[in-house]
Motif scaffolding. Structure first.
Motif, short mmCIF file in Angstrom:
data_model
loop_
_atom_site.label_atom_id
_atom_site.label_comp_id
_atom_site.label_asym_id
_atom_site.label_seq_id
_atom_site.Cartn_x
_atom_site.Cartn_y
_atom_site.Cartn_z
N LEU A 182 3.60 5.39 -5.99
CA LEU A 182 3.36 5.31 -7.43
C LEU A 182 2.23 6.26 -7.85
CD1 LEU A 182 4.09 3.88 -10.09
CD2 LEU A 182 2.47 2.07 -9.48
N GLY A 183 1.17 6.32 -7.04
CA GLY A 183 0.08 7.25 -7.31
C GLY A 183 0.57 8.69 -7.33
N ALA A 189 2.22 1.72 -3.35
CA ALA A 189 1.18 2.16 -4.27
C ALA A 189 0.90 3.65 -4.10
CB ALA A 189 -0.10 1.35 -4.07
N MET A 193 0.83 -1.21 0.00
CA MET A 193 0.00 0.00 0.00
C MET A 193 0.86 1.25 0.00
SD MET A 193 -1.81 -2.42 1.31
CE MET A 193 -3.40 -2.95 1.88
#
Lengths: 364, 364
Positions: free
Chosen positions: A352-353, A349, A346
């Protein structure tokens, strides 16, 4: 298709997950977002993998494998250009990019190191985007940290809530001119686990030992038990909300006495048993009132408290890791983000977002 | 400072709140986001206020006041150019903007009207940005609606969750290549209110009448009780997640029998008393098991159900309006957004957030 060079500082759990997500998501990111992330450098404390054209997917997976075998990030087997001799300084790693004529670089800090401010400053000076999962610069003294809040080229979703959209939500509230009155939450997955164990009658020392064995704590569990990590998160949220907080503005309850700070980790782990009985009494006193103990952070008007609090066992918030905001519009019922707010996948992520967000907004 | 012309269709509750937020937030938006929104047109069904330079704040507040007195949106007192004769068509309103040499226009649909597709299509054709709080185009037949999903110049945060960051969260999960397995939630504030009343022993007919009196329902409460609005929200989320859903893929439980569909609203309100006893029995049967009834939407692998479900009364989800996502990463515990997901202020804030997002991403 936009090609975006990326420099990654930190190849621990989150860094490895990030590299894996970049590799596994390469096709999807290209199709959906028209972006190709080229990891031009990945550095841990001791070594560096570097390739101005972007490390190949095989090289990136090789780095993950090497790290998981406990080797440095620059495996001999890779084809990446090795830096001869000593690992260059972080500053030198940043400055390779302009030398290699790379533009629009994104610098990612997924280390847990203090003292990264000069690197962030240099990256901003070079016009780079910066994505932070490392909280320390944002939670440092306000005089330095204030430059990093609301900067159009800095993103830090993963600093609070482990990749859940906590920062994005707060940003939207602020963008739409909704004043923040109160921030509350259970901000530590580690302490959430320990509190859950206490509910079930497990002793404090056993709960701490179990959390350490499961890899939920820092190598020294006192970093979690002392609330320092929670304070950093609270300061980041509060500073975003507009309060120029310093650490001294937060009253913190440590779950171990100051006298135990000087012990070695091994000694500390043995000594925690002396805390079992007083904690058992607190848990039982709460249970007698129908309550459970939770490690809760509360922040209002620029002052906050972080510590154990008795919450009705049947309230929705007793059994949910959450962060909530009360604002001008969310005044009677707070806006709430909940769920599993921990884990390297998470957190990666969230990074990356942020990288996609920086490219999408054309901010660098 | 970027000046952005805005055309607003719909000056009902949400439209008025949006105009008020634009006026009240003008300075903050300028300072924080370097954007000035110029509302060049605001149209309701019967009238139009129009000023190519942007309606003044006094004019915008005048429109709100006029609407609240039940007058059309173009008060005589304003200095805006009046369109002589009949209100022009929506299409003509859109086409004024290029005639006035306006560029980078954002078109906002805060109506509840069906049939807005040609206006959305025309706006996209003109290169405008489009912000939708109106769900109908996105929940229409897939053949038409598919053009509106993942379009870089369309935003629709306020279509689900009333301005809470539900769409943004789902978008981030998808952007970071996290496959969605399951979507669940209590998606209707109105039905949430009615279920809460039933818990307290209020009869179904009284709960519906109270919801109508409080302004929580559509003028015809059957639009809420039949689940149509929830289905639209489910379809929007599911289509974003990658399933080309049609309405027939969702099994819906209506809270009134088909035989009552032909009644007038007044007749329906009188007749609801016949539903009290069967509902009371369901509520009591659930209570005997320690459960409460909630109107829950569940969607998995492209098929969904919407209807009353018994939930343990002491579960966190019984007392929280929420939407949750289970995904590749959030597989054991879902990611959850909760809070007061209703009200014109939140919905309008979601629209304003979308407008800022479109400008920030330079997408139009």
């Amino acid at each position: 298709m936009k090609r975006v060079p990326v420099i990654v500082f930190g190849v621990g759990g989150v860094g490895q997950a990030l590299l894996r997500q970049i590799v596994n998501g390469r096709l999807a990111t290209a199709v959906r977002n028209q972006i190709q992330f080229d990891v031009v450098a990945a550095a841990d404390r001791k070594s560096l993998a570097w390739e101005p054209e972007g490390l190949s997917d095989a090289q990136l997976l090789g780095i993950i494998e090497a790290k998981q075998m406990g080797l440095p990030a620059n495996p001999e087997s890779g084809r990446q250009t090795r830096i001869s001799g000593e690992r260059p300084s972080n500053r030198d790693i940043l400055d390779f990019a302009p030398a290699a004529e790379l533009e629009n670089v994104i610098v990612v800090d997924v280390t847990a190191q203090a003292g990264m401010e000069p690197i962030i400053d240099r990256a901003l000076q070079l016009g780079y985007g910066v994505v932070l999962a490392n909280k320390k610069a944002l939670a440092g003294p306000w005089e330095t940290a204030q430059n990093y809040f609301n900067h159009p080229r800095i993103r830090h979703e993963s600093t609070v809530g482990g990749g859940q959209p906590v920062i994005a939500t707060l940003r939207t509230l602020l963008d739409t001119n909704d004043p923040i009155y109160r921030i509350e939450g259970q901000l530590s997955g580690t302490l959430g686990f320990i509190c859950g164990q206490l509910d079930q009658g497990v002793s404090f020392s056993q709960a701490v030992a179990q959390a350490k064995t499961n890899g939920f704590t820092e190598p020294d569990p006192r970093e979690d038990l002392g609330g320092q990590d929670v304070i950093r998160k609270v300061m980041i949220l509060g500073r975003m909300a507009g309060w120029p907080l310093e650490a001294a503005d937060i009253v913190v309850e440590s779950l171990y006495p100051a006298a135990m700070a000087a012990l070695s980790v091994a000694e500390f782990m043995r000594e925690t048993a002396v805390l079992d009985e007083p904690m058992r009494q607190r848990v039982e006193a709460a249970a007698a009132e129908g309550d459970v103990l939770r490690y809760v952070a509360e922040l209002e008007a620029g002052r906050g408290t972080v510590g154990l609090k008795a919450i009705p066992a049947n309230s929705p918030l007793a059994n949910l890791k959450y962060i909530s905001f009360r604002s001008g519009r969310y005044h009677d019922e707070p806006l709430l983000i909940g769920g599993k707010g921990a884990g390297v996948e998470m957190t990666a992520a969230g990074v990356l977002g942020d990288m996609i967000d920086l490219v999408r907004e054309g901010q660098f």
